[in-house]
Design an enzyme around this catalytic site. Sequence first.
Site, PDB file in Angstrom:
ATOM      1  N   ASN A 168       0.145  -0.743   5.098  1.00 22.88           N
ATOM      2  CA  ASN A 168       1.654  -0.573   5.990  1.00 22.88           C
ATOM      3  C   ASN A 168       1.257  -0.259   7.299  1.00 22.88           C
ATOM      4  O   ASN A 168      -0.222   0.821   7.755  1.00 22.88           O
ATOM      5  CB  ASN A 168       1.069   1.276   5.707  1.00 22.88           C
ATOM      6  N   LYS A 221      -9.430   2.135  -1.234  1.00 17.07           N
ATOM      7  CA  LYS A 221      -9.785   1.349  -0.715  1.00 17.07           C
ATOM      8  C   LYS A 221     -11.433   1.848   0.327  1.00 17.07           C
ATOM      9  O   LYS A 221     -11.839   2.559   0.437  1.00 17.07           O
ATOM     10  CB  LYS A 221      -8.572   2.039   0.435  1.00 17.07           C
ATOM     11  N   GLU A 263       0.325  -1.774   0.242  1.00 15.85           N
ATOM     12  CA  GLU A 263      -0.069   0.179  -0.179  1.00 15.85           C
ATOM     13  C   GLU A 263       1.144   1.533  -0.389  1.00 15.85           C
ATOM     14  O   GLU A 263       1.764   1.168   0.435  1.00 15.85           O
ATOM     15  CB  GLU A 263      -0.983   0.370   1.198  1.00 15.85           C
ATOM     16  N   CYS A 293      -5.081  -2.985   2.772  1.00 18.86           N
ATOM     17  CA  CYS A 293      -5.265  -2.696   4.284  1.00 18.86           C
ATOM     18  C   CYS A 293      -5.596  -3.515   5.928  1.00 18.86           C
ATOM     19  O   CYS A 293      -6.065  -4.931   5.684  1.00 18.86           O
ATOM     20  CB  CYS A 293      -3.875  -1.281   4.814  1.00 18.86           C
ATOM     21  N   ASN A 339      -7.351   5.637  -1.596  1.00 19.26           N
ATOM     22  CA  ASN A 339      -5.779   5.078  -0.799  1.00 19.26           C
ATOM     23  C   ASN A 339      -6.236   3.998  -2.309  1.00 19.26           C
ATOM     24  O   ASN A 339      -7.609   3.227  -2.615  1.00 19.26           O
ATOM     25  CB  ASN A 339      -6.023   4.234   0.474  1.00 19.26           C
ATOM     26  N   GLU A 369      -6.257   8.596   7.879  1.00 18.50           N
ATOM     27  CA  GLU A 369      -6.499   8.466   6.900  1.00 18.50           C
ATOM     28  C   GLU A 369      -8.429   8.317   5.639  1.00 18.50           C
ATOM     29  O   GLU A 369      -7.877   8.651   5.042  1.00 18.50           O
ATOM     30  CB  GLU A 369      -7.054   6.815   6.388  1.00 18.50           C
TER      31      GLU A 369
HETATM   32  N1  ING Z   1      -3.024   0.230   8.767  1.00 21.34           N
HETATM   33  C1  ING Z   1      -3.682  -0.257  10.052  1.00 21.34           C
HETATM   34  C2  ING Z   1      -4.251  -1.532   8.873  1.00 21.34           C
HETATM   35  O1  ING Z   1      -5.738  -1.445   8.978  1.00 21.34           O
HETATM   36  C3  ING Z   1      -4.620  -0.239  11.896  1.00 21.34           C
HETATM   37  C4  ING Z   1      -4.067   0.507  11.080  1.00 21.34           C
HETATM   38  C5  ING Z   1      -3.468   0.049  12.724  1.00 21.34           C
HETATM   39  C6  ING Z   1      -4.806  -1.321  12.054  1.00 21.34           C
HETATM   40  C7  ING Z   1      -2.844  -1.033  13.662  1.00 21.34           C
HETATM   41  C8  ING Z   1      -4.648  -2.179  13.057  1.00 21.34           C
HETATM   42  C9  ING Z   1      -3.458  -1.685  14.218  1.00 21.34           C
HETATM   43  O2  ING Z   1      -3.391  -2.411   8.979  1.00 21.34           O
HETATM   44  C10 ING Z   1      -3.824   0.483   8.002  1.00 21.34           C
HETATM   45  N2  ING Z   1      -3.642   1.377   6.692  1.00 21.34           N
HETATM   46  O3  ING Z   1      -4.793   0.244   7.622  1.00 21.34           O
END
Ligand code: ING
Length: 312
Positions: free
Chosen positions: A197, A127, A47, A172, A110, A146
């Site tokens: 990410n 996304k 991503e 993601c 995204n 985001e």
């Molecule tokens: N990143 C994360 C994901 O869903 C996140 C957001 C971070 C969720 C940490 C839970 C814990 O993998 C993105 N970019 O969606």
Amino acid sequence: MSRVVTVGAAQLGPVEPEHSRSDAVARMIELLRDAAGMSCDLVVFPELALTTFFPRWYMEDQAEVDRYFEREMPNADTQPLFDEARRLGVGFYLGYAELAVEDGKTRRFNTAILVNKEGVIVGKYRKIHLPGHAEVEAWRAFQHLEKRYFETGNLGFGVFKEFGGTMGMCLCNDRRWPETYRVLGLQGVEMVLLGYNTPVHNPPAPEHDDLSLYHNALVMRSGAYQNATWVVGVAKAGPEAGVPMIGGSQIVAPSGEAVAMCTTLGDELAVARCDLDLCTSYKSTIFNFDRHREPQAYGLITSRKGINTAAK
Ligand code: ING
């Protein structure tokens, strides 16, 4: 008869703020060449692969935010990636921030694209599940904006008949939601491609941090098994702008088993020969949706009354 697609999970280490798009593209071309050397048909990049994960910062000025977006694809920065992929005869999935003008309105998504072996964009996904928050939250060690910088994707979850099979894409946070895989599964998907990410630390729930790699594997492996599909998940990993992000890139079979994994937090290629016909062993038996799913009986909210009646 087997329909083998040889896939490369092309994990990237950090793309720092000071790295240019051409720096990132050069690293991806290296991975592409390695993949071609291992007879890959398809390479999956992360991503937002061209830039650092900029939603970790609050930026007041929209022009500053827009510096991280691509206005067309391919463009001067990414054309070398398209050219090299076509020369090598390898297709790829690429995640990036898309700025589009649609009906005179500027839209920001995204986005991920699927590019075939001839270098033609044959699929696009925007996304849908945007995690984080839309307003700056000063208490956080880093932001996850985001919901501020992107719109919810407006292309749905679609499948694309490419590489000899039925391919699907997501991004993601989408991988954490069973709906993502099921909507694709109901369309007969045989391989779901996704980049991520993912910070190790999720400020609202620090108690989850130690489980971040486990949850990453859990959601992709269950999504694969429950929808009888391959899943290829690829990280931008490592301490990017000082924020640790998980690795854990992997290629998952319809059985739910990981058949290849990255084990570092840097630029790394994991390769597997994926027989799409392995999906049939599950789609024709335990997950034969036509035979075994009972959506009319699931008691959605609209038929709550029906459930109460049955209970008496
Ligand atoms: N990143 C994360 C994901 O869903 C996140 C957001 C971070 C969720 C940490 C839970 C814990 O993998 C993105 N970019 O969606």
